[in-house]
Scaffold this motif. Structure first.
Motif, short mmCIF file in Angstrom:
data_model
loop_
_atom_site.label_atom_id
_atom_site.label_comp_id
_atom_site.label_asym_id
_atom_site.label_seq_id
_atom_site.Cartn_x
_atom_site.Cartn_y
_atom_site.Cartn_z
N ALA A 56 -39.27 -53.34 4.20
CA ALA A 56 -38.91 -52.01 4.69
C ALA A 56 -39.53 -50.93 3.81
O ALA A 56 -40.06 -49.92 4.31
CB ALA A 56 -37.39 -51.88 4.72
N LYS A 57 -39.50 -51.14 2.49
CA LYS A 57 -40.06 -50.15 1.55
C LYS A 57 -41.54 -49.94 1.81
O LYS A 57 -42.03 -48.81 1.89
CB LYS A 57 -39.89 -50.66 0.10
N ALA A 58 -42.27 -51.06 1.94
CA ALA A 58 -43.73 -50.97 2.14
C ALA A 58 -44.04 -50.27 3.46
O ALA A 58 -44.96 -49.43 3.53
CB ALA A 58 -44.34 -52.36 2.09
N GLU A 59 -43.26 -50.59 4.49
CA GLU A 59 -43.50 -49.96 5.80
C GLU A 59 -43.17 -48.47 5.76
O GLU A 59 -43.92 -47.65 6.29
CB GLU A 59 -42.69 -50.68 6.89
N GLU A 60 -42.07 -48.13 5.07
CA GLU A 60 -41.71 -46.70 4.92
C GLU A 60 -42.82 -45.92 4.24
O GLU A 60 -43.01 -44.73 4.48
CB GLU A 60 -40.45 -46.55 4.07
N GLN A 61 -43.54 -46.60 3.33
CA GLN A 61 -44.63 -45.94 2.61
C GLN A 61 -45.92 -45.93 3.43
O GLN A 61 -46.98 -45.58 2.91
CB GLN A 61 -44.89 -46.65 1.26
N GLY A 62 -45.84 -46.36 4.68
CA GLY A 62 -46.99 -46.27 5.59
C GLY A 62 -47.98 -47.40 5.45
O GLY A 62 -49.12 -47.30 5.91
N LEU A 63 -47.56 -48.50 4.82
CA LEU A 63 -48.49 -49.62 4.64
C LEU A 63 -48.33 -50.64 5.77
O LEU A 63 -47.24 -50.77 6.33
CB LEU A 63 -48.23 -50.29 3.29
N ARG A 64 -49.41 -51.33 6.08
CA ARG A 64 -49.36 -52.41 7.07
C ARG A 64 -48.80 -53.64 6.39
O ARG A 64 -49.33 -54.07 5.36
CB ARG A 64 -50.77 -52.71 7.57
N VAL A 65 -47.74 -54.22 6.95
CA VAL A 65 -47.14 -55.40 6.33
C VAL A 65 -47.31 -56.61 7.24
O VAL A 65 -46.97 -56.57 8.42
CB VAL A 65 -45.64 -55.17 6.03
N LEU A 66 -47.84 -57.67 6.66
CA LEU A 66 -48.04 -58.94 7.37
C LEU A 66 -47.34 -60.04 6.59
O LEU A 66 -46.81 -59.77 5.50
CB LEU A 66 -49.55 -59.25 7.45
N THR A 67 -47.35 -61.25 7.08
CA THR A 67 -46.87 -62.35 6.23
C THR A 67 -47.96 -62.63 5.19
O THR A 67 -49.14 -62.26 5.40
CB THR A 67 -46.62 -63.63 7.05
N PRO A 68 -47.62 -63.32 4.08
CA PRO A 68 -48.66 -63.65 3.09
C PRO A 68 -49.82 -64.43 3.71
O PRO A 68 -50.98 -64.21 3.36
CB PRO A 68 -47.90 -64.47 2.05
N ALA A 69 -49.51 -65.35 4.63
CA ALA A 69 -50.57 -66.16 5.24
C ALA A 69 -51.47 -65.28 6.12
O ALA A 69 -52.70 -65.37 6.05
CB ALA A 69 -49.97 -67.28 6.07
N GLU A 70 -50.87 -64.39 6.92
CA GLU A 70 -51.68 -63.50 7.77
C GLU A 70 -52.55 -62.57 6.92
O GLU A 70 -53.73 -62.36 7.21
CB GLU A 70 -50.76 -62.64 8.66
N ALA A 71 -51.95 -62.02 5.87
CA ALA A 71 -52.69 -61.10 5.00
C ALA A 71 -53.84 -61.83 4.31
O ALA A 71 -54.96 -61.30 4.19
CB ALA A 71 -51.75 -60.49 3.96
N SER A 72 -53.59 -63.08 3.88
CA SER A 72 -54.64 -63.85 3.19
C SER A 72 -55.76 -64.22 4.16
O SER A 72 -56.93 -64.28 3.77
CB SER A 72 -54.06 -65.13 2.59
#
Ligand SMILES: NC(=O)C1=CN([C@@H]2O[C@H](COP(=O)(O)OP(=O)(O)OC[C@H]3O[C@@H](n4cnc5c(N)ncnc54)[C@H](OP(=O)(O)O)[C@@H]3O)[C@@H](O)[C@H]2O)C=CC1
Ligand SMILES: CC[C@](O)(C(C)=O)C(=O)O
Ligand SMILES: [Mg+2]
Ligand SMILES: [Mg+2]
Length: 337
Positions: A56-72
């Motif tokens: 929630a914090k990362a999304e509030e800061q306007g960042l795209r959040v994925l799972t670690p596997a998706e991001a990797s």
């Protein structure tokens, strides 16, 4: 041999601006890296498990959040900023399957590589960008136009470009504003663990608590003991930070300076130095790392006990009361600056 120090002019920020970066973890370091890289024009995504409270914090800061596997899978530079104890499982389950040739695997601290908990394939770059300061201050300094010094190290240079890429990453989080030192995973890991155990966290906390106990057990007011042993320490260390121990000694009274020379070595004496050497030996042999990983695997029973003891030390109650009267001291730690 003097260390090699690199500044803004030595780094090519465009190298990291041209890559897709995944920051795995959004805690003290993770939020600072992700937000500052984004503000430096880098294409960042954050990798966090589905149930993570950091999402929630990362999304509030306007960042795209994925799972670690998706991001990797998506990124070609993967920075692991999950807790050291979580990294080997995170790597095995979510990073390794997506670590194709030519990608870069980055760390903020070398523990898992140094002690062999993670062994990446030979065809990827493995590097470290390790800020020499708490993550919330890494972000605060970046926002203030300053930076926290960083250590940069390359463990594997599969592409021939690993150091330049790591230096560019360090520039993206403000490190090259303050100075970046080239080192090795071994040197960073062993000195970082020694520093936090013997001096910065363990040594300093024990010194402050023991001084407070000696004064209060002798009948002095806890408030006076708090100011003397904890509050004023920051002001003294600020002078050391600005001009070394010599600057501090210039600024204090001759009475304090004489007490420093004649009594300080009685507190930190030959026995303390021997104990510091034993602590360093436990770090170098891997004994500390194995103990800590086993403690985590067992559900952290001792860690929880230590944490509770620390929180219940009488200095905390006194400090809470006094700091509530000092609006300028309790600057909140936030995820933005
Ligand atoms: N703290 C500091 O200032 C410094 C830390 N470092 C190094 O940086 C690294 C990160 O430490 P630190 O910032 O203190 O860590 P924190 O404990 O502050 O934050 C950890 C983050 O990782 C998330 N996380 C937990 N498990 C996983 C997982 N399996 N996959 C992805 N994310 C996960 C947590 O989410 P959730 O909210 O769900 O718990 C949280 O967002 C370590 O290697 C540490 O040694 C280096 C220099 C200084
Ligand atoms: C001093 C503690 C540290 O090494 C740091 C902030 O640099 C850490 O691991 O948090
Ligand atoms: Mg450190
Ligand atoms: Mg550390």
């Amino acid at each position: 041999m003097p260390a090699e120090v690199y500044y803004d002019d030595d780094a090519d920020l465009s190298l990291i601006q041209g890559r897709k970066v995944a920051v795995l973890g959004y805690g003290s370091q993770g939020h600072a890296h992700a937000l500052s890289l984004r503000d430096s024009g880098v294409d960042v995504r954050v990798g966090l498990p589905e149930g993570s409270k950091s999402r929630a914090k990362a999304e509030e800061q306007g960042l795209r959040v994925l799972t670690p596997a998706e991001a990797s899978a998506e990124a070609d530079v993967i920075m692991i900023l999950a807790p050291d104890t979580a990294q080997r499982t995170l790597y095995a389950e979510s990073v390794a399957p997506h670590l194709t040739a030519g990608k870069a695997l980055f760390f903020g601290h070398g523990l898992n590589i140094r002690y062999g908990f993670i062994t990446p394939p030979a065809d990827v770059d493995v590097a470290m960008v390790a800020p020499k300061g708490p993550g919330h201050l890494v972000r605060r300094q970046f926002v203030d136009g300053k930076g926290v010094p960083c250590l940069v190290a390359v463990e594997q240079d599969a592409t021939g470009n690993a150091f330049a890429l790591a230096l560019a990453y360090a520039a993206g989080i403000g490190g090259t504003r303050a100075g970046v030192i080239k080192t090795t995973f071994k040197e960073e890991t062993e000195t970082d663990l020694f520093g936090e155990q013997a001096v910065l966290c363990g040594g300093a906390s024990a010194l402050v608590q023991t001084g407070f106990e000696v004064l209060t057990e002798a009948g002095y007011a806890p408030e006076v003991a708090y100011f003397e042993c904890l509050h004023e320490l920051k002001l003294i260390v600020d002078l050391m930070y600005e001009g070394g121990i010599a600057r501090m000694r210039y600024s204090v009274s001759d009475t304090a300076e004489y007490g420093d020379y004649s009594r300080g070595p009685r507190v930190v004496d030959a026995r303390v130095k021997e104990e510091m050497k034993r602590i360093l030996a436990e770090i170098q042999s891997g004994e500390f790392a194995r103990e800590w990983i086993a403690e985590d695997d067992a559900g952290r029973p001792n860690f929880a006990k230590y944490r509770e003891q620390g929180a219940n030390h009488p200095i905390e109650e006194t400090g809470k009361k006094l700091r509530s009267m000092m609006s300028w001291v309790d600057r909140p730690i936030t995820e933005t600056a």
